[in-house]
Design a protein around this motif. Structure first.
Motif, short mmCIF file in Angstrom:
data_model
loop_
_atom_site.label_atom_id
_atom_site.label_comp_id
_atom_site.label_asym_id
_atom_site.label_seq_id
_atom_site.Cartn_x
_atom_site.Cartn_y
_atom_site.Cartn_z
N ARG A 17 0.69 -1.25 0.32
CA ARG A 17 0.39 -0.50 -0.07
C ARG A 17 0.91 1.61 0.14
NH1 ARG A 17 -3.87 1.85 4.95
NH2 ARG A 17 -4.80 4.28 3.90
N ASP A 18 0.14 2.25 -0.91
CA ASP A 18 1.28 3.52 -0.26
C ASP A 18 -0.04 4.62 0.18
OD1 ASP A 18 -0.80 5.46 -2.45
OD2 ASP A 18 0.13 3.43 -3.69
N GLY A 71 -4.56 7.87 -4.65
CA GLY A 71 -4.84 6.11 -5.07
C GLY A 71 -5.13 6.44 -6.62
N LEU A 72 -5.85 5.21 -7.21
CA LEU A 72 -6.55 4.85 -8.84
C LEU A 72 -6.76 5.96 -9.17
CD1 LEU A 72 -4.90 1.22 -9.04
CD2 LEU A 72 -3.83 3.60 -9.54
N ASP A 73 -7.64 6.58 -10.24
CA ASP A 73 -8.95 6.90 -11.01
C ASP A 73 -9.54 5.65 -11.36
OD1 ASP A 73 -10.68 7.42 -12.88
OD2 ASP A 73 -10.12 9.42 -12.17
N LEU A 86 -4.35 0.16 -2.57
CA LEU A 86 -4.19 -1.06 -1.92
C LEU A 86 -4.06 -2.69 -2.55
CD1 LEU A 86 -3.23 -2.78 0.55
CD2 LEU A 86 -6.16 -2.94 1.19
N PHE A 87 -3.07 -3.14 -3.23
CA PHE A 87 -2.58 -4.30 -3.62
C PHE A 87 -2.59 -5.40 -2.76
CE2 PHE A 87 -1.34 -0.95 -6.92
CZ PHE A 87 -2.21 -1.49 -8.12
N THR A 146 -5.14 -8.05 -6.68
CA THR A 146 -6.43 -7.79 -6.66
C THR A 146 -5.90 -6.27 -6.03
OG1 THR A 146 -7.54 -7.74 -4.19
CG2 THR A 146 -8.58 -9.08 -6.76
N VAL A 147 -6.75 -5.14 -6.95
CA VAL A 147 -6.27 -3.61 -6.06
C VAL A 147 -7.36 -2.87 -6.00
CG1 VAL A 147 -6.14 -2.60 -8.55
CG2 VAL A 147 -5.20 -1.84 -7.33
N VAL A 148 -7.39 -2.01 -4.93
CA VAL A 148 -8.39 -1.34 -4.29
C VAL A 148 -7.88 -0.14 -4.12
CG1 VAL A 148 -9.93 -2.97 -3.84
CG2 VAL A 148 -8.75 -2.04 -1.87
#
Length: 506
Positions: free
Chosen positions: A429-430, A434-436, A489-490, A479-481
């Motif tokens: 996690r960073d 986050g991702l769009d 968060l991967f 997975t990624v959220v």
């Protein structure tokens, strides 16, 4: 958009057949019933009128044009017949008479009103039912005007026919009304019984027709729905990828045309899919061949780039920057070619696991240490967490996930390791933006770079795709959220005992 309950095709066909049967049967039997009822009553009426005329002939010539009550009684007695009643009316006088054998038991007061059934005991009107004041005004008016008239009535639930006729007096070639009126009755109960019997027959015929229609509908729906079910099954198989699925063509009706169209469509789809697969295979072979062909010249370029990189500090400024750029791009090109070769192994199905007992709690720090990321990444690692995995491929997964977080996310970057009896879980996690939401579904797509939503990426666009393929090769998942408090968060899940296999593309 639909509303209300949805009936199946079988139910709709059965309902349509049943409705058609009900409507047809009701129309046909109703028309036949009305026609038969009219014919029966008309024949009974004609017979009664004819019998009345015949009995009236016995009254001529009239004894007197101005009869008294006795003479009216004689006239009424002449007009009365078996179980029927008659009345003769002249002005204010009238006389009643029963059948020739005497009044029926009902007239003696020892039988329920309406009488009974059966030959010789047909129901008759009561005396009070046949009086001048009980006759309809319209019937008496027609008789008084010299017409023979009739009227159907119901008394005590029994149908009767009342016939009225005037007695005429001959004067030369002409006839004049004498003023004497005679009224006779006839029971219509036998005709009513016949009509009721017809109605019962009509209901029974309707029920039989309904049952027959249901049987026909069942047979029809079976013959119609069987090819429909076969088409549905074939369509499902075709949708699941069974491109050789075909249906049997029976007959030459519309359903057979649909079956032939389905087979033609399936054949054409199979041909196009095979062409696409061949083109995809050719493209993969081309990429693999080009990648392998590039390795030799890239190895030479890498050696030259390393020399240039060492001498870059001593070269004049423009030449030094150029030497460093050549060295960096050579390294990037080498990484891209290596990733392409790795992807081609997955696509060709030759990627295989080399399984060993691995302490994952030691593998994670080793991955970070080799790449110089130890100080940049926080770890949460329980001790002695072993699993049977391919350490090289797990190292590749971790390197891609952590490298992606360091390049595109924001600190702190963390790696958390946990396990249960069957699975190990690694969370990377960073704490960046986050991702769009538009990027999340494509995060693991090949050559898809999240740099469209973030800063420019220097990667090949294959790192996360290779990580996912390696996870699937272990029969795991990746997975990624977006974390609730920010950052991507991967989550990597791998079985603690990866299955033995020769290798298959994920």
């Amino acid at each position: 958009m639909t509303s209300g309950p949805n009936l199946g095709l079988r139910a709709r066909l059965l309902f349509a057949f049943a409705l058609l049967c009900v409507v047809t049967t009701a129309a046909v039997t109703g028309a036949l019933y009305v026609q038969a009822r009219t014919d029966i009553l008309q024949r009974a009426q004609d017979a009664a009128l004819q019998a009345t005329r015949a009995r009236m002939e016995a009254l001529f010539p009239l004894r007197t044009p101005a009869p008294d009550r006795t003479e009216l009684g004689r006239i009424a007695a002449t007009m009365a017949e078996r179980n029927n009643y008659a009345i003769a009316v002249y002005r204010e006088l009238y006389a009643q008479a029963g059948p020739p054998s005497g009044p029926p038991p009902g007239l003696m007061g020892n039988q329920p009103p309406g009488g009974g059934r059966g030959e010789g005991n047909e129901p008759s009107l009561e005396p009070e039912d046949l009086r001048p004041q009980t006759l309809s005004v319209s019937l008496r008016r027609k008789v008084a005007e010299g017409e023979m008239a009739w009227q159907r009535v119901v008394r005590r639930g029994r149908p009767f026919l009342i016939i009225g006729a005037p007695l005429l007096i001959a004067e030369g070639d002409r006839w004049r009304v004498s003023g004497i009126e005679v009224y006779t009755t006839r029971s219509l109960l036998p005709e009513q019984d016949s009509i009721d019997w017809l109605a019962t027959r009509a209901w029974l015929s309707g029920g039989a027709a309904m049952a027959f229609a249901v049987i026909v509908a069942l047979l029809a729906t079976r013959s119609v729905l069987r090819p429909v079910r076969e088409l549905g099954r074939a369509a499902r198989l075709l949708g699941q990828g069974e491109l050789r699925t075909r249906v049997e063509v029976r007959g030459s009706d519309e359903l057979a045309d649909v079956a032939r169209t389905f087979n033609d469509t399936a054949a054409e789809l199979e041909r196009h899919v095979m062409q696409l697969r061949e083109m995809e295979a050719d493209a993969r072979r081309f990429v693999a061949d080009v990648s392998h062909e590039l390795r030799t010249p890239l190895a030479a370029l890498a050696a030259v780039a390393e020399v240039l990189d060492d001498e870059a500090a001593e070269l004049p400024e423009p030449a030094g920057r150029a030497a460093k750029l050549v060295s960096q791009e050579t390294l990037n090109l080498t990484a891209l070619v290596n990733d392409l070769i790795e992807i081609s192994r997955f696509d060709s199905g030759v990627a295989a696991l080399s399984l060993n007992e691995v302490d994952v709690a030691e593998l994670v720090p080793a991955t970070l240490r080799v790449r110089g990321w130890t100080d940049a990444v926080r770890t949460e690692l329980p001790p002695s967490l072993t699993a049977r995995l391919d350490p090289r491929r797990v190292d590749v997964i971790l390197a891609n996930l952590v490298g992606n977080a360091l390049r595109h996310g924001e600190p702190p970057v963390s790696v958390r390791l946990s396990a249960d009896p069957h699975w190990i879980t690694v969370e990377v996690r960073d704490h960046g933006p986050g991702l769009d939401e538009a990027v999340l579904p494509h995060a693991f797509d090949r050559f898809y770079k999240a740099s469209a939503a973030r800063a420019r990426s220097e990667g090949s666009g294959l790192g996360l795709a290779i990580a996912l393929e390696n996870a699937r090769l272990h029969r795991g998942d990746l997975t990624v959220v977006n974390a609730p408090d920010g950052g991507a968060l991967f989550t990597l899940r791998l079985p603690r005992r990866a299955p033995e296999q020769d290798g298959a593309a994920g």
